[in-house]
Structure formats: structure tokens, C-alpha cells
Design an enzyme around this catalytic site. Structure first.
Site, PDB file in Angstrom:
ATOM      1  N   LYS A 169      -3.065   4.886 -10.680  1.00 15.54           N
ATOM      2  CA  LYS A 169      -3.598   6.244 -10.463  1.00 15.54           C
ATOM      3  C   LYS A 169      -3.403   6.551  -8.982  1.00 15.54           C
ATOM      4  O   LYS A 169      -4.201   6.174  -8.146  1.00 15.54           O
ATOM      5  CB  LYS A 169      -5.082   6.267 -10.828  1.00 15.54           C
ATOM      6  CG  LYS A 169      -5.630   7.629 -11.210  1.00 15.54           C
ATOM      7  CD  LYS A 169      -5.363   8.751 -10.236  1.00 15.54           C
ATOM      8  CE  LYS A 169      -6.390   8.841  -9.126  1.00 15.54           C
ATOM      9  NZ  LYS A 169      -6.083   9.935  -8.165  1.00 15.54           N
ATOM     10  N   GLU A 244      -9.748  -2.240  -0.714  1.00 18.23           N
ATOM     11  CA  GLU A 244      -9.232  -2.102   0.657  1.00 18.23           C
ATOM     12  C   GLU A 244      -9.735  -0.768   1.171  1.00 18.23           C
ATOM     13  O   GLU A 244      -9.242   0.282   0.755  1.00 18.23           O
ATOM     14  CB  GLU A 244      -7.697  -2.119   0.652  1.00 18.23           C
ATOM     15  CG  GLU A 244      -7.087  -3.427   0.183  1.00 18.23           C
ATOM     16  CD  GLU A 244      -7.244  -4.537   1.192  1.00 18.23           C
ATOM     17  OE1 GLU A 244      -7.713  -4.278   2.317  1.00 18.23           O
ATOM     18  OE2 GLU A 244      -6.898  -5.676   0.854  1.00 18.23           O
ATOM     19  N   CYS A 278      -5.989   3.237   8.100  1.00 21.99           N
ATOM     20  CA  CYS A 278      -7.258   2.507   7.948  1.00 21.99           C
ATOM     21  C   CYS A 278      -7.468   1.530   9.098  1.00 21.99           C
ATOM     22  O   CYS A 278      -8.592   1.254   9.484  1.00 21.99           O
ATOM     23  CB  CYS A 278      -7.255   1.760   6.621  1.00 21.99           C
ATOM     24  SG  CYS A 278      -5.799   0.730   6.390  1.00 21.99           S
ATOM     25  N   GLU A 378     -15.466   6.891  10.210  1.00 20.30           N
ATOM     26  CA  GLU A 378     -14.009   6.944  10.221  1.00 20.30           C
ATOM     27  C   GLU A 378     -13.559   8.406  10.268  1.00 20.30           C
ATOM     28  O   GLU A 378     -13.925   9.198   9.405  1.00 20.30           O
ATOM     29  CB  GLU A 378     -13.489   6.278   8.942  1.00 20.30           C
ATOM     30  CG  GLU A 378     -12.008   6.111   8.921  1.00 20.30           C
ATOM     31  CD  GLU A 378     -11.538   5.439   7.633  1.00 20.30           C
ATOM     32  OE1 GLU A 378     -11.975   5.844   6.547  1.00 20.30           O
ATOM     33  OE2 GLU A 378     -10.716   4.510   7.742  1.00 20.30           O
TER      34      GLU A 378
HETATM   35  P1  NAD Z   1     -10.182   8.374  -1.382  1.00 23.22           P
HETATM   36  O1  NAD Z   1     -11.178   7.287  -1.492  1.00 23.22           O
HETATM   37  O2  NAD Z   1     -10.649   9.772  -1.358  1.00 23.22           O
HETATM   38  O3  NAD Z   1      -9.158   8.304  -2.611  1.00 23.22           O
HETATM   39  C1  NAD Z   1      -8.377   7.162  -2.882  1.00 23.22           C
HETATM   40  C2  NAD Z   1      -7.991   7.180  -4.361  1.00 23.22           C
HETATM   41  O4  NAD Z   1      -9.168   7.034  -5.163  1.00 23.22           O
HETATM   42  C3  NAD Z   1      -7.323   8.487  -4.807  1.00 23.22           C
HETATM   43  O5  NAD Z   1      -6.300   8.201  -5.721  1.00 23.22           O
HETATM   44  C4  NAD Z   1      -8.485   9.216  -5.487  1.00 23.22           C
HETATM   45  O6  NAD Z   1      -8.059  10.166  -6.434  1.00 23.22           O
HETATM   46  C5  NAD Z   1      -9.208   8.052  -6.152  1.00 23.22           C
HETATM   47  N1  NAD Z   1     -10.614   8.325  -6.505  1.00 23.22           N
HETATM   48  C6  NAD Z   1     -11.454   9.233  -5.947  1.00 23.22           C
HETATM   49  N2  NAD Z   1     -12.662   9.188  -6.568  1.00 23.22           N
HETATM   50  C7  NAD Z   1     -12.578   8.225  -7.508  1.00 23.22           C
HETATM   51  C8  NAD Z   1     -13.510   7.692  -8.456  1.00 23.22           C
HETATM   52  N3  NAD Z   1     -14.759   8.142  -8.549  1.00 23.22           N
HETATM   53  N4  NAD Z   1     -13.102   6.683  -9.258  1.00 23.22           N
HETATM   54  C9  NAD Z   1     -11.861   6.195  -9.159  1.00 23.22           C
HETATM   55  N5  NAD Z   1     -10.932   6.662  -8.289  1.00 23.22           N
HETATM   56  C10 NAD Z   1     -11.288   7.665  -7.468  1.00 23.22           C
HETATM   57  O7  NAD Z   1      -9.296   8.024  -0.114  1.00 23.22           O
HETATM   58  P2  NAD Z   1      -8.123   8.891   0.517  1.00 23.22           P
HETATM   59  O8  NAD Z   1      -8.722  10.045   1.227  1.00 23.22           O
HETATM   60  O9  NAD Z   1      -7.058   9.122  -0.504  1.00 23.22           O
HETATM   61  O10 NAD Z   1      -7.533   7.840   1.598  1.00 23.22           O
HETATM   62  C11 NAD Z   1      -8.069   7.679   2.859  1.00 23.22           C
HETATM   63  C12 NAD Z   1      -9.008   6.485   2.871  1.00 23.22           C
HETATM   64  O11 NAD Z   1      -8.316   5.321   2.476  1.00 23.22           O
HETATM   65  C13 NAD Z   1      -9.539   6.171   4.267  1.00 23.22           C
HETATM   66  O12 NAD Z   1     -10.918   5.913   4.206  1.00 23.22           O
HETATM   67  C14 NAD Z   1      -8.794   4.916   4.664  1.00 23.22           C
HETATM   68  O13 NAD Z   1      -9.437   4.098   5.590  1.00 23.22           O
HETATM   69  C15 NAD Z   1      -8.607   4.245   3.355  1.00 23.22           C
HETATM   70  N6  NAD Z   1      -7.480   3.307   3.425  1.00 23.22           N
HETATM   71  C16 NAD Z   1      -7.730   1.958   3.442  1.00 23.22           C
HETATM   72  C17 NAD Z   1      -6.689   1.054   3.566  1.00 23.22           C
HETATM   73  C18 NAD Z   1      -6.916  -0.436   3.580  1.00 23.22           C
HETATM   74  O14 NAD Z   1      -5.983  -1.165   3.322  1.00 23.22           O
HETATM   75  N7  NAD Z   1      -8.105  -0.921   3.869  1.00 23.22           N
HETATM   76  C19 NAD Z   1      -5.391   1.533   3.657  1.00 23.22           C
HETATM   77  C20 NAD Z   1      -5.168   2.900   3.637  1.00 23.22           C
HETATM   78  C21 NAD Z   1      -6.216   3.779   3.509  1.00 23.22           C
END
Ligand code: NAD
Length: 472
Positions: A169, A244, A278, A378
Site C-alpha cells: 500500500k 520505520e 526521516c 519532526e
Molecule cells: P504517513 O504516516 O502519513 O503515511 C505513510 C503511509 O501510511 C502512507 O501510505 C499512508 O497512506 C499510510 N497510512 C496512513 N494512515 C494509515 C492507517 N491508519 N493505517 C495504515 N496505513 C496508513 O507518513 P508520510 O507523510 O507518507 O511520510 C512521512 C513520514 O515518514 C515522516 O514522519 C518520516 O519521518 C517517516 N519516514 C520514516 C523513515 C524511516 O525509515 N524511519 C523513512 C522515510 C520516512
């Protein structure tokens, strides 16, 4: 205008059951460039069923057969580098060098999974027991927008290497990039059902994966808040989870560091991926004894950063991915000022000469206290905070005073001392005088930056379940 209407389920492009759509934008112009059809729970169920049916055969395939699958997938991604790069620039706005890297990196992460698979002992003798490492089952892979294809390919290649099947997804904001990955999967002619991709919203398709009893494992990359929701939803069926999540990584400039060199590295660490990373080093800790020199060097380094058109090779920082993300970054700059931080560079609004597009000004604050909002949360944009410290002990205490623990960078001339400081930081990764990356080493966060690790043997083990066999 591009219309993305299909999911990739059971080895075929399948029309969506979900009727909703989301607009896709070019973040450099704000123009709508297409629409993606959003899947629903019915689409998710079809993909889960396909992955479930394909599981026994995938689990039974030999390492050689899995390597063969992965090499076809790798080659198919390699053949689509240019298409992926175009999609990355158009839909995500990554600047030249970054978009080139992002187009090539998916090939590398599949290759890395193959390297691990070639060497991995799936059976081990432990005393009198034979320990077998078995595929955990159907995996749900949920990915963010900030490095879409790399996250999909890394998670998927590792799942397949382990003998699992998967439903991905991806972020609905990355549909053009995801489409390239789907086309590569199809061209690789993997067995039907082993790899499925469903576009859609997190609250629909993502939540369906977290709740499904047929999914044994969730591997998620995204924000800490969403990670918490997934962990809760996964608890009912005791899913294995790899999370992550976010970060608020410290960069410690020790008092023996050369200000100009240290500032360049610190700003690179903070502004990588236009600040939408991140691991971005967003809290820059400087010794009070040399504060003026470090502030001057950091200000010069931030002022030299060019924010603008991603297709211009001189650009360092591209636009934020969406209007929402732009607003979020503006909100944090506003809050920083309201809480008493002092601007050394940048600030609210767009850079001069860029009236349109989700561009932000590369921003540097000083006089930041570690309890201010901009030091706790963040931001996910090119906004850095300078925080003063008294001595090394104080620097370590401030660095560790965070709910996050993903990455840290220590810069200093005395390498032994810098190494000693680095080893006391509570984060999954610590870097000393470098931004190097080791793809076969574990990657992941301590504290609220996540659970578990990806990459290398650790990443593969996260898709395996040990079984101990004792025979009389
Ligand atoms: P997000 O958490 O909004 O979304 C990530 C994914 O989760 C998307 O595909 C979203 O549609 C899905 N999602 C949202 N709500 C959900 C739910 N209730 N159940 C299941 N899936 C759901 O994050 P984003 O805005 O897409 O990405 C940015 C974030 O990602 C930042 O906080 C960043 O730090 C983090 N990030 C972490 C790493 C790492 O390796 N630690 C790497 C890259 C990004």
C-alpha cells in the site's frame, strides 16, 4: 493528464473497485497532473487473497528460484530508470542529483536483498536442535511518499527473498512512481499473486491490511503517529511489525571541529531530500564556547543553499511534496518565532522570485531550547535549529532528550573523542564525520523512531519466524 485506474493484483492490472480519486500534483507548479483511483477494502481483500493463495508455492521455492525472481525484478526496474526519474521530478519535485539517485536506488536495494539472500543460513544447528527460519506469511507493506520506489522495492524484495508474498500500500501521493514499479513487476513475470500493489488511502487500504487476519506481518515506513495506529490495529491478530518512523536527529559539532567544514556537513545532513528525510539532522548542537564561529559558518552554509526549480542542476532543495506539507513547514517556522527562536537565515513564505510552487526558504534558527516545539517535533522540511551546549556531557544529554532515536551525527577533529560521544547517543545509527551509508547494516530507530530493523540479515530475519526441531 495521467489517469491511474488500476491496481496490480494476482499478476494483472485490475480495475479498481473503489470509486474515489485523488489528484496528483506537480509540486513545483502546483498544477494538477493527473488522478489516481483510490482502492477500497474490496480491492485490499482481493490482493490479500491473491497473496495468500500464492504463499505456499513461494515459501517452497529454493533460494536459487527466489534469486532468479529478484534478478528479473531488478532488471525490470533498471530498464525503467529514466521513466522513474521523470515521474520523481514531475510528481515529487526532487532536484536533479537526488532524482537521479532515487531512480537508481531501487535497483540497488533489490541487489542488496539478493546479496543477503545468497549468504543467509536458513537452517542452523543449535546444540541438539535444528533451527529453521520459515517465511512469516503474507506481508503488508505500507510506504510513504518521500522515497516511494526505494521503499516499495526494498520491502518487497526482502519479503520475496524470505519466501513471503506481499500486498503493498504505497502513498497515494506517489501514484506515477508506483505505476512504474507496477509495470516493472509485470515485466518481471513474477508468479501471479506473490507481489500485489493497491493504491488507496491509509485509512481504507492501509487499515484493511493492518486488520486482516490473513496478513502475518506489517512492514511500515511513515510517521510515528501512523505507526502507533498500525501497531494498535495489528495487536488484535498479533502481527509481527517492523515500524520505520520519524526522527529529530541531533548533529553534534564538537568544540574542536573546523566551523566551515562542519557547517557544510551539518547542512547537508539537515537538508537531504529537501529536508523531507526521516534521518535529517535537524537539531544542530554547538558548544557555547565557540557559538559565534559556528553560527556564522552555519548561516553562510544555509544561505548558499538554493531552493527552486528541481530541473535546474544548481538547485539543492526542491519544493515540498504537497500544499499540506508546505503549510506544515510554514506553521513550524511561525511557531519557532512565536516561541522565541531567532532567525539566522530564511523564514516564512516562499523564496524570492518563486511566487508559485510549494517552495520554502532554507531556514536556520538559533537560540533554540531543546524544549521548544521546533526542537521536539519532526518538521519534515528544510528548517534547522541551533541549540547551545556547555560541554560534551551536556551535548550528549541534549541529544538524547528526545522521544526519537533514528540517527545522529557527531563532527569533531579528535576522532576518538567524537567516536566516544557518538557511542553514547541513543539512536539506531550514529555517524562520525561522514554521511556514509552501509546498505547491509541494520537500519531503524530506537524509542519512538520505530520497532525492528531493515536491511542486511536483520531485515531478512524480520520476515522469518524461527522453528526449533528436536528429534529423538
Ligand atoms: P504517513 O504516516 O502519513 O503515511 C505513510 C503511509 O501510511 C502512507 O501510505 C499512508 O497512506 C499510510 N497510512 C496512513 N494512515 C494509515 C492507517 N491508519 N493505517 C495504515 N496505513 C496508513 O507518513 P508520510 O507523510 O507518507 O511520510 C512521512 C513520514 O515518514 C515522516 O514522519 C518520516 O519521518 C517517516 N519516514 C520514516 C523513515 C524511516 O525509515 N524511519 C523513512 C522515510 C520516512
Amino acid at each position: 493528464m495521467r489517469q491511474i485506474e488500476h491496481h496490480y493484483i494476482n499478476g494483472a492490472f485490475v480495475a479498481s473497485h473503489g470509486r474515489g480519486t485523488a489528484d496528483l500534483h506537480n509540486p513545483a507548479t502546483e498544477a494538477v497532473i493527473g488522478q489516481v483511483r483510490l482502492g477500497d477494502a474490496t480491492d485490499a481483500a482481493a490482493a490479500i487473497a491473491a497473496a495468500h493463495a500464492a504463499l505456499p508455492a513461494q515459501a517452497a521455492r529454493s533460494v536459487a528460484e527466489r534469486l532468479e525472481q529478484l534478478s528479473r525484478y531488478r532488471d525490470a526496474m533498471a530498464a525503467r530508470k529514466d521513466a522513474l526519474r521523470e515521474a520523481i521530478i514531475e510528481e515529487y519535485g526532487a532536484p536533479s542529483a537526488r532524482s537521479q539517485w532515487m531512480a537508481e536506488h531501487p535497483v540497488q536495494v533489490i541487489e542488496d536483498a539478493m546479496t543477503v539472500l545468497r549468504q543467509f543460513p536458513f537452517e542452523r544447528q543449535v546444540g541438539q536442535a535444528r533451527v529453521r527460519l520459515l517465511p512469516v506469511g503474507v506481508a503488508g507493506l505500507i510506504t510513504p511518499w518521500n522515497s516511494n520506489a526505494s521503499f516499495i522495492c526494498g520491502k518487497l524484495a526482502t519479503a520475496l527473498a524470505a519466501g513471503c508474498t506481499a500486498v503493498v500500500k504505497p502513498s497515494e501521493m506517489s501514484a506515477l512512481q508506483t505505476q512504474v514499479v507496477m509495470e516493472a513487476l509485470h515485466a518481471a513475470q513474477l508468479p501471479a499473486g506473490v507481489a500485489n500493489i493497491v493504491n488507496g488511502l491509509g485509512e481504507d487500504v492501509g487499515a484493511a491490511l493492518s486488520a486482516s487476519p490473513a496478513i502475518a506481518k506489517i512492514s511500515f515506513t511513515g510517521s510515528t503517529g501512523t505507526g502507533r495506529a498500525i501497531l494498535r490495529a495489528s495487536a488484535d491478530t498479533f502481527k509481527r511489525t517492523t515500524l520505520e518512523l520519524g526522527g529529530k536527529s541531533p548533529t553534534i559539532l564538537l568544540d574542536d571541529a573546523d566551523p566551515a567544514q562542519a557547517a557544510l556537513l551539518a547542512v547537508q545532513a539537515g537538508f537531504m531530500n529537501s529536508g523531507q528525510a526521516c534521518i535529517a539532522g535537524t537539531r544542530i548542537l554547538v558548544p557555547e564556547s565557540r557559538r559565534a564561529a559556528f553560527e556564522a559558518a552555519l548561516t553562510a552554509a544555509v544561505q548558499a543553499v538554493r531552493s527552486g526549480d528541481p530541473t535546474d542542476p544548481q538547485t539543492d532543495v526542491g519544493p515540498m511534496v504537497s500544499a499540506r506539507q508546505w503549510q506544515r513547514v510554514q506553521g513550524y517556522i511561525h511557531t519557532g518565532l512565536a516561541e522565541g527562536a531567532r532567525l539566522l537565515a530564511g523564514g516564512e513564505g516562499r523564496p524570492q522570485g518563486l511566487p508559485q510552487g510549494w517552495f520554502v526558504r532554507p531556514t536556520l534558527f538559533t537560540d533554540v531550547r531543546n524544549d521548544m516545539t521546533i526542537a521536539r517535533e519532526e518538521i519534515f522540511g528544510p528548517v534547522l535549529s541551533i541549540i547551545g551546549y556547555r560541554d560534551d556531557e551536556d551535548a550528549i544529554a541534549i541529544a538524547n532528550d528526545t522521544t526519537y532515536g533514528l540517527s545522529a551525527l557527531v563532527i569533531g577533529t579528535d576522532r576518538e573523542r567524537a567516536g566516544r560521544v557518538a557511542r553514547r547517543i541513543q539512536s539506531g545509527r550514529v555517524l562520525v564525520n561522514t554521511l556514509a551509508h552501509e546498505p547491509l547494516a541494520p537500519f531503524g530507530g530506537m524509542k519512538q523512531s520505530g520497532i525492528g530493523r531493515e536491511s542486511g540479515a536483520w531485515g531478512l530475519e524480520a520476515f522469518l519466524e524461527p522453528q526449533t526441531v528436536l528429534e529423538g
